[in-house]
Design a protein around this motif. Structure first.
Motif, mmCIF file in Angstrom:
data_model
loop_
_atom_site.group_PDB
_atom_site.id
_atom_site.type_symbol
_atom_site.label_atom_id
_atom_site.label_comp_id
_atom_site.label_asym_id
_atom_site.label_seq_id
_atom_site.Cartn_x
_atom_site.Cartn_y
_atom_site.Cartn_z
ATOM 1 N N VAL A 58 0.864 -1.265 -0.176
ATOM 2 C CA VAL A 58 -0.006 -0.036 0.147
ATOM 3 C C VAL A 58 1.017 1.244 0.001
ATOM 4 C CG1 VAL A 58 -1.684 1.501 1.543
ATOM 5 C CG2 VAL A 58 -1.947 -0.870 0.893
ATOM 6 N N LEU A 62 1.113 3.957 -3.134
ATOM 7 C CA LEU A 62 0.840 5.263 -2.774
ATOM 8 C C LEU A 62 1.963 6.404 -3.530
ATOM 9 C CD1 LEU A 62 -0.621 5.042 0.902
ATOM 10 C CD2 LEU A 62 -1.903 5.849 -1.144
ATOM 11 N N LEU A 122 -8.111 4.765 0.517
ATOM 12 C CA LEU A 122 -7.529 4.017 -0.911
ATOM 13 C C LEU A 122 -8.701 4.011 -1.850
ATOM 14 C CD1 LEU A 122 -6.043 0.888 0.389
ATOM 15 C CD2 LEU A 122 -4.595 2.526 -0.721
ATOM 16 N N GLU A 125 -8.201 7.608 -3.175
ATOM 17 C CA GLU A 125 -7.241 7.348 -4.113
ATOM 18 C C GLU A 125 -7.490 7.001 -5.341
ATOM 19 O OE1 GLU A 125 -2.949 8.379 -4.359
ATOM 20 O OE2 GLU A 125 -4.073 8.385 -2.307
ATOM 21 N N THR A 152 -3.792 10.515 0.236
ATOM 22 C CA THR A 152 -2.503 9.979 0.609
ATOM 23 C C THR A 152 -1.910 10.335 2.082
ATOM 24 O OG1 THR A 152 -1.696 10.063 -1.562
ATOM 25 C CG2 THR A 152 0.272 9.780 -0.282
ATOM 26 N N ALA A 155 -3.788 7.897 4.191
ATOM 27 C CA ALA A 155 -3.176 6.331 4.134
ATOM 28 C C ALA A 155 -1.762 6.482 4.532
ATOM 29 C CB ALA A 155 -3.239 6.088 2.748
ATOM 30 N N PHE A 216 -5.258 0.473 -6.346
ATOM 31 C CA PHE A 216 -5.824 0.740 -5.158
ATOM 32 C C PHE A 216 -7.288 0.023 -4.725
ATOM 33 C CE2 PHE A 216 -3.370 4.592 -6.116
ATOM 34 C CZ PHE A 216 -2.557 4.557 -5.193
ATOM 35 N N GLN A 219 -6.356 -3.319 -3.170
ATOM 36 C CA GLN A 219 -5.571 -3.136 -2.152
ATOM 37 C C GLN A 219 -6.656 -2.787 -0.882
ATOM 38 O OE1 GLN A 219 -2.500 -0.280 -2.700
ATOM 39 N NE2 GLN A 219 -1.102 -1.783 -3.066
ATOM 40 N N ALA A 220 -7.759 -2.075 -1.389
ATOM 41 C CA ALA A 220 -8.763 -1.775 -0.104
ATOM 42 C C ALA A 220 -9.541 -3.079 -0.020
ATOM 43 C CB ALA A 220 -9.592 -0.663 -0.981
#
Length: 439
Positions: A58, A62, A122, A125, A152, A155, A216, A219-220
């Motif tokens: 992550v 980012l 995320l 993002e 960002t 996160a 993203f 990943q979330a």
């Protein structure tokens, strides 16, 4: 100054397990075999690896998204006729909004937990990546970068704190090292992919952002399925008030190495915003991809340096990195006076070495002995200083370029970074002399 490894073994949650077992059965002998001591720790190590990799990915993504626009700035300039000042404003809109997010929501994950903050950030993002892909002028580009900076900022501190939560008693210091190496590795990867897509993709200003948006979202979804690493505690609304809270154990380290942090992040801001323009100034006939590669050189050298110096004492790493700024500035000045692109790329490589050494040393000095409740706040404070150093000088350089030309602006920038680095070397050397008699 304690390192990031100094107190980790003492924090092992299983240290008292044999004593509890003996209390429950007073007739049993109080014995502890080697297997009893190591089995829980081995299980902990296995359970921590997967989420550590996730949170490291992550943080990497980012920072990759933050640097992806750098090789595309010349394309934006050609398409929309943007000035150097506008480019630095686009770059700094992201950095300054990130600062505001760090000041307001930087400690939110200490109260709500890491997962809810990360999932929301995320998602934002991913939306910002879609906005970047559909931007058709400077205004939409700035708006997208503002949203990206907010996401960002939220996160970065949450994922960095989650990495510290997952520090392994069997591998102390691994989380601090990951916090140091993933940002620069991410920046290098973002620049490289974005640069490669310029000749390979029919729409390079679209493709890279859509790829990042998909990452993203994935990943979330993964974070949702991962166990929470932090502890919820009251005070979430109060934590939104802008403040910088650095505990005393980290404050002295930040004051000692602060000028070095400013110097290396300022150089990063110069190469990130005006690096492609510098390449075209020094070597007008080079292809467009060369502009992006100068910041890739900075980021890749930084990532390699962080890995190479992981066992070096943090104060020594920060001192050596600050010293490297001075020849980096000299090579950059030489490139502006006819030494050519090799000198410019050599200066960029040294700037990356300085960035990696100072960043790693500073983080290890600051995070050496922190309570869990101070982790996100301290990481946020570090990034506040870092991104101020990256954005404000970059805006000043863009304005100076507008009035005096890029050559003059870069000349002043290099000298300023060298002066700051020299001040950092003096402060770090004095700090080491104060500590030495106590050994």
């Amino acid at each position: 100054m304690p390192s990031a490894t100094s107190g980790a073994p003492a924090q092992c949650p299983y240290a008292a397990a044999p004593v509890r077992k003996a209390t429950a059965n007073r007739t049993a002998p109080l014995r502890e075999t080697t297997a009893d001591r190591t089995a829980p720790l081995r299980e902990t190590t296995a359970n921590r690896t997967a989420p550590l990799v996730l949170y490291a990915s992550v943080l990497t993504t980012l920072l990759a998204a933050s640097s992806a626009p750098t090789p595309l700035y010349p394309l934006y300039q050609d398409q929309w006729g943007l000035s150097a000042l506008t480019i630095t404003v686009i770059f700094s809109a992201y950095a300054l909004t990130l600062l505001l997010a760090l000041l307001t929501v930087g400690a939110l994950s200490d109260h709500l937990g890491r997962r809810p903050v990360l999932v929301g950030a995320l998602a934002l993002e991913a939306v910002s990546m879609v906005l970047l892909a559909t931007a058709d002028g400077a205004g939409p580009l700035i708006a997208a970068r503002v949203l990206q900076g907010a996401a960002t900022g939220a996160a970065t501190s949450a994922s960095g704190a989650a990495l510290l939560d997952l520090d392994d008693p069997l591998r102390p210091g691994r989380s601090a090292l990951t916090n140091s190496i993933t940002p620069v590795a991410g920046m290098a990867g973002g620049v490289l992919v974005s640069t490669l897509l310029i000749p390979l993709s029919p729409a390079p200003t679209v493709t890279v952002y859509l790829l990042l948006a998909a990452l993203f979202v994935a990943q979330a979804a993964a974070v949702i399925r991962t166990a929470e690493t932090g502890r919820r505690r009251p005070g979430a609304l109060r934590s939104l008030l802008p403040r910088l809270g650095v505990p005393p154990s980290a404050r002295r380290a930040l004051l000692t190495v602060g000028t070095g942090v400013v110097a290396v992040w300022a150089l990063g801001g110069l190469y990130s915003s005006l690096g492609p323009a510098l390449v075209r100034l020094v070597a007008p006939g080079t292809p467009r991809t060369a502009g992006g590669m100068v910041f890739f050189t900075v980021s890749a050298a930084a990532a390699l340096t962080v890995g190479a110096l992981r066992r070096t004492a943090p104060t020594a790493a920060a001192t050596g990195g600050s010293l490297a700024v001075i020849p980096s500035a000299a090579l950059s000045l030489g490139a502006l006076h006819g030494a050519g692109p090799l000198a410019l790329f050599g200066g960029a490589a040294l700037a990356g070495i300085a960035f990696g050494a100072v960043s790693q040393g500073a983080l290890r000095m600051m995070l050496g002995s922190l309570d869990e409740r101070d982790r996100a706040t301290t990481v946020a404070a570090y990034y506040v200083l870092s991104y101020l150093a990256m954005s404000l000088p970059a805006i000043a350089a863009g304005a100076a370029t507008q009035h005096y030309g890029l050559r003059t602006a870069a000349y002043a920038y290099a000298i300023g970074a060298a002066v700051l680095a020299a001040a950092a070397v003096a402060a770090l050397t004095a700090s080491r002399r104060r500590i030495k008699p106590a050994r």
